[in-house]
Write a protein that holds these residues in place. Structure first.
Motif, PDB file in Angstrom:
ATOM      1  N   HIS A  30       0.829  -1.216   0.000  1.00 20.82           N
ATOM      2  CA  HIS A  30       0.000   0.000   0.000  1.00 20.82           C
ATOM      3  C   HIS A  30       0.858   1.259   0.000  1.00 20.82           C
ATOM      4  N   THR A  31       2.010   1.211   0.654  1.00 24.16           N
ATOM      5  CA  THR A  31       2.920   2.355   0.651  1.00 24.16           C
ATOM      6  C   THR A  31       3.469   2.589  -0.755  1.00 24.16           C
ATOM      7  N   ALA A  32       3.813   1.517  -1.436  1.00 28.90           N
ATOM      8  CA  ALA A  32       4.284   1.649  -2.823  1.00 28.90           C
ATOM      9  C   ALA A  32       3.180   2.227  -3.706  1.00 28.90           C
ATOM     10  N   GLU A  33       1.954   1.775  -3.503  1.00 27.02           N
ATOM     11  CA  GLU A  33       0.819   2.294  -4.268  1.00 27.02           C
ATOM     12  C   GLU A  33       0.589   3.776  -3.944  1.00 27.02           C
ATOM     13  N   ALA A  34       0.693   4.138  -2.674  1.00 20.88           N
ATOM     14  CA  ALA A  34       0.520   5.541  -2.281  1.00 20.88           C
ATOM     15  C   ALA A  34       1.591   6.417  -2.927  1.00 20.88           C
ATOM     16  N   LEU A  35       2.799   5.920  -2.989  1.00 19.80           N
ATOM     17  CA  LEU A  35       3.876   6.659  -3.635  1.00 19.80           C
ATOM     18  C   LEU A  35       3.580   6.847  -5.115  1.00 19.80           C
ATOM     19  N   ARG A  36       3.123   5.788  -5.773  1.00 19.18           N
ATOM     20  CA  ARG A  36       2.764   5.872  -7.189  1.00 19.18           C
ATOM     21  C   ARG A  36       1.638   6.888  -7.399  1.00 19.18           C
ATOM     22  N   LEU A  37       0.640   6.844  -6.533  1.00 17.19           N
ATOM     23  CA  LEU A  37      -0.478   7.776  -6.649  1.00 17.19           C
ATOM     24  C   LEU A  37      -0.032   9.221  -6.424  1.00 17.19           C
ATOM     25  N   ASN A  38       0.847   9.427  -5.465  1.00 17.61           N
ATOM     26  CA  ASN A  38       1.354  10.781  -5.205  1.00 17.61           C
ATOM     27  C   ASN A  38       2.169  11.306  -6.382  1.00 17.61           C
ATOM     28  N   GLN A  39       2.940  10.426  -7.009  1.00 17.58           N
ATOM     29  CA  GLN A  39       3.694  10.839  -8.197  1.00 17.58           C
ATOM     30  C   GLN A  39       2.744  11.183  -9.340  1.00 17.58           C
ATOM     31  N   LYS A  40       1.705  10.373  -9.495  1.00 16.92           N
ATOM     32  CA  LYS A  40       0.703  10.653 -10.527  1.00 16.92           C
ATOM     33  C   LYS A  40       0.024  11.987 -10.255  1.00 16.92           C
ATOM     34  N   LEU A  41      -0.338  12.233  -9.006  1.00 18.24           N
ATOM     35  CA  LEU A  41      -0.970  13.495  -8.629  1.00 18.24           C
ATOM     36  C   LEU A  41      -0.051  14.672  -8.929  1.00 18.24           C
ATOM     37  N   ALA A  42       1.217  14.541  -8.610  1.00 16.63           N
ATOM     38  CA  ALA A  42       2.166  15.624  -8.891  1.00 16.63           C
ATOM     39  C   ALA A  42       2.218  15.927 -10.388  1.00 16.63           C
ATOM     40  N   GLY A  43       2.204  14.897 -11.207  1.00 12.43           N
ATOM     41  CA  GLY A  43       2.205  15.098 -12.653  1.00 12.43           C
ATOM     42  C   GLY A  43       0.940  15.800 -13.131  1.00 12.43           C
ATOM     43  N   ILE A  44      -0.187  15.403 -12.589  1.00 10.96           N
ATOM     44  CA  ILE A  44      -1.456  16.039 -12.969  1.00 10.96           C
ATOM     45  C   ILE A  44      -1.468  17.499 -12.522  1.00 10.96           C
ATOM     46  N   GLU A  45      -0.965  17.757 -11.322  1.00  9.65           N
ATOM     47  CA  GLU A  45      -0.915  19.140 -10.827  1.00  9.65           C
ATOM     48  C   GLU A  45      -0.014  20.005 -11.694  1.00  9.65           C
ATOM     49  N   MET A  46       1.064  19.430 -12.197  1.00  6.42           N
ATOM     50  CA  MET A  46       1.929  20.171 -13.120  1.00  6.42           C
ATOM     51  C   MET A  46       1.172  20.495 -14.410  1.00  6.42           C
ATOM     52  N   GLU A  47       0.372  19.560 -14.877  1.00  7.94           N
ATOM     53  CA  GLU A  47      -0.436  19.790 -16.076  1.00  7.94           C
ATOM     54  C   GLU A  47      -1.470  20.888 -15.828  1.00  7.94           C
ATOM     55  N   VAL A  48      -2.077  20.903 -14.657  1.00  8.89           N
ATOM     56  CA  VAL A  48      -3.024  21.967 -14.305  1.00  8.89           C
ATOM     57  C   VAL A  48      -2.320  23.320 -14.360  1.00  8.89           C
ATOM     58  N   LEU A  49      -1.139  23.398 -13.762  1.00  6.68           N
ATOM     59  CA  LEU A  49      -0.381  24.657 -13.782  1.00  6.68           C
ATOM     60  C   LEU A  49      -0.019  25.071 -15.204  1.00  6.68           C
ATOM     61  N   ARG A  50       0.395  24.101 -16.006  1.00 10.09           N
ATOM     62  CA  ARG A  50       0.744  24.408 -17.396  1.00 10.09           C
ATOM     63  C   ARG A  50      -0.457  24.966 -18.146  1.00 10.09           C
ATOM     64  N   LEU A  51      -1.607  24.337 -17.954  1.00 10.45           N
ATOM     65  CA  LEU A  51      -2.821  24.794 -18.627  1.00 10.45           C
ATOM     66  C   LEU A  51      -3.246  26.181 -18.136  1.00 10.45           C
ATOM     67  N   GLN A  52      -3.117  26.418 -16.846  1.00  6.23           N
ATOM     68  CA  GLN A  52      -3.452  27.740 -16.308  1.00  6.23           C
ATOM     69  C   GLN A  52      -2.544  28.813 -16.902  1.00  6.23           C
ATOM     70  N   LEU A  53      -1.257  28.506 -17.013  1.00  3.63           N
ATOM     71  CA  LEU A  53      -0.319  29.457 -17.627  1.00  3.63           C
ATOM     72  C   LEU A  53      -0.659  29.698 -19.089  1.00  3.63           C
ATOM     73  N   GLU A  54      -0.977  28.624 -19.792  1.00  5.85           N
ATOM     74  CA  GLU A  54      -1.338  28.742 -21.205  1.00  5.85           C
ATOM     75  C   GLU A  54      -2.589  29.602 -21.378  1.00  5.85           C
ATOM     76  N   ILE A  55      -3.571  29.389 -20.534  1.00  3.21           N
ATOM     77  CA  ILE A  55      -4.792  30.202 -20.582  1.00  3.21           C
ATOM     78  C   ILE A  55      -4.467  31.660 -20.278  1.00  3.21           C
ATOM     79  N   GLY A  56      -3.558  31.869 -19.325  1.00  3.94           N
ATOM     80  CA  GLY A  56      -3.142  33.240 -19.000  1.00  3.94           C
ATOM     81  C   GLY A  56      -2.445  33.927 -20.163  1.00  3.94           C
ATOM     82  N   ARG A  57      -1.676  33.172 -20.932  1.00  5.26           N
ATOM     83  CA  ARG A  57      -0.933  33.743 -22.059  1.00  5.26           C
ATOM     84  C   ARG A  57      -1.805  33.936 -23.298  1.00  5.26           C
ATOM     85  N   THR A  58      -2.614  32.942 -23.608  1.00  2.00           N
ATOM     86  CA  THR A  58      -3.324  32.956 -24.889  1.00  2.00           C
ATOM     87  C   THR A  58      -4.819  33.203 -24.765  1.00  2.00           C
ATOM     88  N   GLY A  59      -5.342  33.206 -23.561  1.00  2.00           N
ATOM     89  CA  GLY A  59      -6.778  33.377 -23.384  1.00  2.00           C
ATOM     90  C   GLY A  59      -7.451  32.041 -23.151  1.00  2.00           C
TER      91      GLY A  59
END
Length: 115
Positions: A30-59
């Motif tokens: 379960h700890t290994a799974e939690a680590l995998r999930l946290n890494q996945k979440l971090a990647g998704i959060e980076m994508e959210v930030l990227r999209l927010q920046l893109e929206i800020g730049r281009t509308g």
């Protein structure tokens, strides 16, 4: 009859030790799974930030807004999965503590009272 009682104590101790090993393996998985999930979440959060920046730049184009919405939903689902995984780990750790107490009681009972 002491021999039978001794064998019963050994069997009970072995069962507790075996249960503890199984629980530790569960926590590890379960700890290994939690680590995998946290890494996945971090990647998704980076994508959210990227999209927010893109929206800020281009509308706020329709596709970018939809992509952001999808990413935010994925992040929420990943956070929920992380929370559930952490709750499972805590529950199993509680079971391990129970087994440890039983093991301690079993070993102190077989060796007499501590001074």
């Amino acid at each position: 009859m002491m021999g039978g009682s001794g064998k019963g104590q050994v069997a009970a101790f072995a069962a507790l030790a075996s249960r503890r090993l199984a629980l530790v393996a569960d926590v590890s998985a379960h700890t290994a799974e939690a680590l995998r999930l946290n890494q996945k979440l971090a990647g998704i959060e980076m994508e959210v930030l990227r999209l927010q920046l893109e929206i800020g730049r281009t509308g706020a184009g329709i596709q970018l807004v939809q992509d952001l919405h999808d990413a935010e939903q994925s992040a929420a689902a990943a956070r929920d999965a992380c929370k559930k995984s952490e709750e499972r780990i805590m529950a199993i750790e509680g079971e391990i503590a129970d087994v440890d107490r039983a093991l301690s009681k079993a070993t102190s009972g077989s060796e007499g009272e501590a001074p």
